[in-house]
Each structure stands twice: as C-alpha cells, then as structure tokens.
Design an enzyme around this catalytic site. Structure first.
Site, mmCIF file in Angstrom:
data_model
loop_
_atom_site.group_PDB
_atom_site.id
_atom_site.type_symbol
_atom_site.label_atom_id
_atom_site.label_comp_id
_atom_site.label_asym_id
_atom_site.label_seq_id
_atom_site.Cartn_x
_atom_site.Cartn_y
_atom_site.Cartn_z
ATOM 1 N N LEU A 111 -19.624 14.524 -4.915
ATOM 2 C CA LEU A 111 -20.047 13.306 -4.210
ATOM 3 C C LEU A 111 -20.214 13.721 -2.758
ATOM 4 O O LEU A 111 -19.481 14.598 -2.270
ATOM 5 C CB LEU A 111 -18.986 12.210 -4.331
ATOM 6 C CG LEU A 111 -18.777 11.576 -5.712
ATOM 7 C CD1 LEU A 111 -17.605 10.604 -5.679
ATOM 8 C CD2 LEU A 111 -20.032 10.872 -6.200
ATOM 9 N N ASP A 112 -21.128 13.082 -2.052
ATOM 10 C CA ASP A 112 -21.317 13.403 -0.638
ATOM 11 C C ASP A 112 -20.042 13.107 0.150
ATOM 12 O O ASP A 112 -19.217 12.295 -0.281
ATOM 13 C CB ASP A 112 -22.449 12.552 -0.037
ATOM 14 C CG ASP A 112 -23.791 12.858 -0.685
ATOM 15 O OD1 ASP A 112 -23.944 13.946 -1.269
ATOM 16 O OD2 ASP A 112 -24.669 11.986 -0.604
ATOM 17 N N LEU A 113 -19.964 13.709 1.327
ATOM 18 C CA LEU A 113 -18.796 13.503 2.197
ATOM 19 C C LEU A 113 -18.543 12.009 2.443
ATOM 20 O O LEU A 113 -17.406 11.540 2.430
ATOM 21 C CB LEU A 113 -19.050 14.229 3.529
ATOM 22 C CG LEU A 113 -17.901 14.315 4.520
ATOM 23 C CD1 LEU A 113 -16.771 15.181 3.962
ATOM 24 C CD2 LEU A 113 -18.382 14.891 5.858
#
Ligand code: URA
Length: 253
Positions: A111-113
């Site tokens: 998942l993105d930051l």
C-alpha cells in the site's frame, strides 16, 4: 525437532546471541506434563510442539508456541512503509514485531505510504505468490475520498470504471495501461465518498484511475482483499493473528 535457540529466534524473541544468553541464564522453561522444566542449553533439541515460557522479567511470563506459518492482518496507518526494512520510515513489520511473532513475515503486496487499511503479513511465500498472481484476480476493495464530489456524473463514471479506463504513463515512468473492469459504488449520503473494487495491483492504481477521470484521491483505505475484510473495530496500527486463513485465502488464491 528444533534447537531451542532457533525456535525462539524464529518466533521473534530475539537474536540467536541474545537468546543463547537468555537461555543460559535460566529464563526459559519447557512446559512438560510434569510442569515447567528450565532449559539452560541453547543447543538442546525439542519437538516443535513444545510450549516454552520465557521469564525474562520477574513478574512477567510469556508463553510461546511454535508456528511454522503465520498470517497477520494489520490495519496499516498512514506514514508506514509496506516493506520489511526502510531507512527512514517505520515499516509494517516493525509494527508487528514482538515475542511470538515470526521474524520472517513480510507484507503481501504494497500500500502507498499515505494509504491505510488492510495488509496481510505472512511467511507463507506460496500463499503470497498466489494472492499476488495477476491471473488470480483477487479483489481489492478500497474506500476512497475524492477532491471533487460526485455530483451528476455518477452513472457515467460507474460505467466508465466498469468498461476500463485509459491510464497514462505515471510521472515516475510507469507504463500507460487500460484498467480492467472495476466496480465503483458511490456513497448515497456523502458526495465525496466511494468504494472501488479492482482485481489488479498496478503502481498507484486507484489514484491514477481517479486522476484519469479528472478527480483526485485525497484519502485511500483498503477494506478488503479477497474475502478477508478489515474488521471495523481494528484501529490503525493494530493487528490480529489469523488462525486459519486457509478457508478464505487458499480457496480464492
Ligand atoms: N492504489 C493506489 O493508488 N494506492 C494504493 O496504496 C493502493 C491502490
């Protein structure tokens, strides 16, 4: 049979050096039918199904069971990296570390930051591979908040997501592609809220899909992967151990 120091290091209780010291100092006990038995030899071999008790602190006893495979469902907070190590940010494995959590778990996918929500961590490489294989089409459902409220164009947008969206090359040079059919469900009550379900996992996919239709994702949360759903009461940063993901995951993957 497994060496007692390896048993404990596999189960996240410390490094082999730390554990040798701990065992030699008489802080590790085996649970036997006759009660607890102190084991001071780090090289002693024990059956994997032996339960161990660590009495590192005077009052606090921690019971450890050996588990060959572990499946951990984490509600990833924003600002945490989906990786095992990172030079700058806290990682999803940093959050889960501790006595009884295997030291070789890693996140299944990314998942993105700034994305929060459901992420699975496991040391079951075969399962991870099956879940991520593009031809398995495992569904990923996200709750999305957008900059521009959905007003008026809802039905056309739902259709557009279902038919596929042409996504241009990303600013990082990731290839342009046409997204596979995705399910968009716009909230009936909150005009900036929707759920989107995709079966792919391209770089920044959901953000790029909304950008391609002239909108912007301002908050993204994954709430489901396959039939594994993020429990509503699991706060960001909390995790649960799944005792038998097989029924859910293995049949789908
Ligand atoms: N799509 C995105 O854009 N970001 C994620 O983290 C997951 C899916």
């Amino acid at each position: 049979m497994i060496r007692i120091d390896k048993y404990l290091s596999d189960m996240g209780c410390g490094t082999r050096t730390e554990l040798k010291k701990m065992i030699r100092s008489g802080k590790v006990y085996m649970l036997t039918p006759d009660g607890e038995k102190c084991c001071k030899d780090p090289a002693a071999k024990i059956p994997e199904d032996t339960e161990l008790v660590i009495r590192a602190e005077r009052e606090n006893a921690v019971c450890i069971r050996y588990e060959e495979f572990q499946y951990i469902l984490l509600n990833k907070p924003q600002g945490v990296v989906s990786a095992v190590t990172d030079p700058i940010h806290e990682t999803v494995t940093d959050i889960c570390r501790g006595y009884g959590i295997r030291d070789d778990i890693s996140p299944v996918g990314r998942l993105d930051l700034d994305t929060e929500g459901l992420i699975l961590l496991t040391n079951d490489g075969a399962l991870a591979h099956r879940l991520l294989a593009p031809d398995k089409h495992v569904e990923k459902e996200y709750e999305v908040r957008v900059r521009v409220p959905f007003t008026g164009n809802g039905e056309a947008l739902v259709q557009h997501f279902a038919e596929g969206i042409d996504i241009p090359e990303s600013d990082k040079g990731n290839d342009a592609f046409r997204s596979k059919s995705a399910k968009l469900v716009i909230s009936g009550t909150e005009p900036d809220l929707a759920h989107v379900t995709i079966t792919e996992g391209k770089y920044h996919q959901v953000k790029r899909m909304f950008a391609a239709v002239g909108n912007e994702v301002v908050h993204l949360k994954r709430i489901r992967m396959g039939s594994l759903t993020l429990p509503g009461d699991l706060k960001a940063g909390e995790y649960i151990k799944l005792s038998s993901p097989d029924a859910d995951f293995k049949q789908e993957a």
